[in-house]
Every structure is written in structure tokens, then in C-alpha cells.
Motif scaffolding. Structure first.
Motif, short mmCIF file in Angstrom:
data_model
loop_
_atom_site.label_atom_id
_atom_site.label_comp_id
_atom_site.label_asym_id
_atom_site.label_seq_id
_atom_site.Cartn_x
_atom_site.Cartn_y
_atom_site.Cartn_z
N ARG A 115 34.22 3.02 94.48
CA ARG A 115 33.28 3.90 93.78
C ARG A 115 33.96 5.14 93.17
O ARG A 115 33.28 6.02 92.64
N CYS A 116 35.26 5.22 93.24
CA CYS A 116 35.98 6.34 92.62
C CYS A 116 35.51 6.50 91.18
O CYS A 116 35.48 5.54 90.41
N ASP A 159 26.60 8.34 95.90
CA ASP A 159 27.21 7.86 97.14
C ASP A 159 28.61 8.44 97.29
O ASP A 159 29.28 8.77 96.31
N GLU A 160 29.04 8.52 98.54
CA GLU A 160 30.36 9.09 98.83
C GLU A 160 31.46 8.26 98.17
O GLU A 160 31.42 7.03 98.16
N CYS A 161 32.44 8.94 97.61
CA CYS A 161 33.57 8.26 96.96
C CYS A 161 34.80 9.15 97.06
O CYS A 161 34.72 10.30 97.46
N LEU A 162 35.93 8.59 96.70
CA LEU A 162 37.18 9.34 96.69
C LEU A 162 37.53 9.73 95.26
O LEU A 162 37.31 8.95 94.33
N ASP A 215 37.30 -1.57 99.74
CA ASP A 215 36.95 -0.27 100.31
C ASP A 215 35.89 0.39 99.43
O ASP A 215 36.14 0.70 98.27
N GLU A 216 34.69 0.61 99.98
CA GLU A 216 33.58 1.12 99.17
C GLU A 216 33.88 2.47 98.53
O GLU A 216 33.57 2.69 97.36
N LYS A 217 34.46 3.40 99.30
CA LYS A 217 34.72 4.74 98.76
C LYS A 217 35.75 4.69 97.63
O LYS A 217 35.66 5.44 96.67
N THR A 218 36.72 3.80 97.78
CA THR A 218 37.74 3.65 96.74
C THR A 218 37.16 2.95 95.52
O THR A 218 37.41 3.35 94.39
#
Length: 199
Positions: free
Chosen positions: A68-69, A175-178, A63-66
Motif C-alpha cells: 500500500r506504499c 490504511d496504514e502503509c510505509l 506485505d500489506e503495508k509495503t
């Protein structure tokens, strides 16, 4: 109070610090306290969540957003020199970093693999203390040596370089991340739901 006022041409007393300046100072102090509390919380979350991250490595990297946390809780400091400015690691990058034997050691409690979450040492003696957390039992401890025998400064340099390299290919900081708080809760919830289905 005499120091707080200065005499104006018309004999009017003016405070040396205005109400707006005082408000700004109070806001800056409040922001500093909030930032410190967030940093301490995220350092704690990182160390407590190592087993969770190890168990869910494939899920995180998928999962890209996870992946890139932002992990900004890795600290490294040297006596006399203070804390180094460490790059922010992506969570996916941190999992890659932990594959390197340099950032692993054996857990003294369960003898499984423990992983580096920061550290420090002396630039004079070279002695280093590395914060470790077991990926199996979650035991937190300090190690004075790792599988690669590097002195404190060399270890710090290696840690900085490894964080930068392990982030490659996972995207950009913008970039978007969580946030780590959301990632941990999501993974815990998924594990809980999986256990409930098995029961």
C-alpha cells in the motif's frame, strides 16, 4: 513605504500587512518549498527504484503495508492543458499496472522490459512522450510510442483508469502503509544482507 500604511481616524499609521499575516505567508511559502522538494525526491526515487521493485515484486505484494506504499510521483501532462490530476497508486498496484503491455516497452540499452513512470504529450498532434525505466539495467529514457498505439489523451485516460483498477483489493488510502523512502531502504537492506550471507 507609503503604500504599506493607511491613515487611521486618530492619525495613527497602520501597516497594510500585519506581522502575523507576514508570518503566515512565509510559512505557506516554506510549506510549498518543502512539498515541492518531497515531490521531486519521490519522483527520482520511483524512477531509480524500478529494478529494485521488479526484483522484489513477490516480497512487496506479500506485505500489506509495503504493497500500500503511496506512489504519488507518476505525472502526466498535456501541452496547453497542463498537468493532469493523477490518482495515487499503491506500490502493489503499480507492479500490477506494469504487467500490462500498454505500460511497457523495450529498453534500447539492454533490450529487456522497461516500465512507464509517467509522461505527457500534445492533445492536438496526439504525440506522446512516456517516461520509462528499465526493470533490468535501470536505464531511464523517453519513449514516443508503446506497444499499444494510443494518442496522448487516450494514453492519459488509460493510465488513470489502470492506476485506479490496479489498486483494487489492496486496501484503502487511509490504511496504514510505509513511505517509499522506508520501502526502498528496507528492500535494499534485505538484498544487502542476503548477499553478505552468500559471500
Amino acid at each position: 513605504m507609503e503604500n504599506c500604511y493607511k491613515r487611521m481616524p486618530n492619525d495613527v499609521e497602520m501597516p497594510a500587512v500585519s506581522d502575523d499575516q507576514q508570518a503566515l505567508l512565509m510559512e505557506e511559502c516554506a510549506f510549498a518549498d518543502i512539498y515541492k522538494a518531497r515531490r521531486e525526491r519521490r519522483e527520482r526515487i520511483l524512477r531509480e527504484s524500478v529494478p529494485l521493485f521488479i526484483r522484489n515484486k513477490e516480497r512487496i505484494l506479500a506485505d500489506e503495508k509495503t504493497a500500500r506504499c503511496h506512489i504519488d510521483g507518476i505525472r502526466f501532462g498535456l501541452a496547453y492543458s497542463g498537468e493532469w490530476k493523477m490518482p495515487v497508486a499503491f506500490l502493489g498496484g503499480l507492479l500490477r499496472l506494469w504487467e500490462n503491455p500498454l505500460f511497457q516497452t523495450e529498453c534500447p540499452k539492454c533490450h529487456e522490459t522497461a516500465y512507464c513512470t509517467g509522461g505527457g504529450g500534445s492533445p492536438l498532434s496526439g504525440v506522446k512522450n512516456i517516461a520509462m525505466t528499465c526493470g533490468s539495467c535501470g536505464h531511464q529514457f523517453e519513449a514516443h510510442s508503446t506497444k499499444a498505439d494510443l494518442k496522448a489523451v487516450s494514453f492519459g485516460n488509460a493510465l488513470v483508469a489502470a492506476i485506479q483498477n490496479s489498486n483494487a483489493g489492496l486496501g484503502e488510502m487511509e490504511d496504514e502503509c510505509l513511505p517509499i523512502e522506508d520501502v526502498v531502504h528496507m528492500l535494499e537492506l534485505e538484498e544487502y544482507n542476503a548477499k553478505q550471507k552468500e559471500a
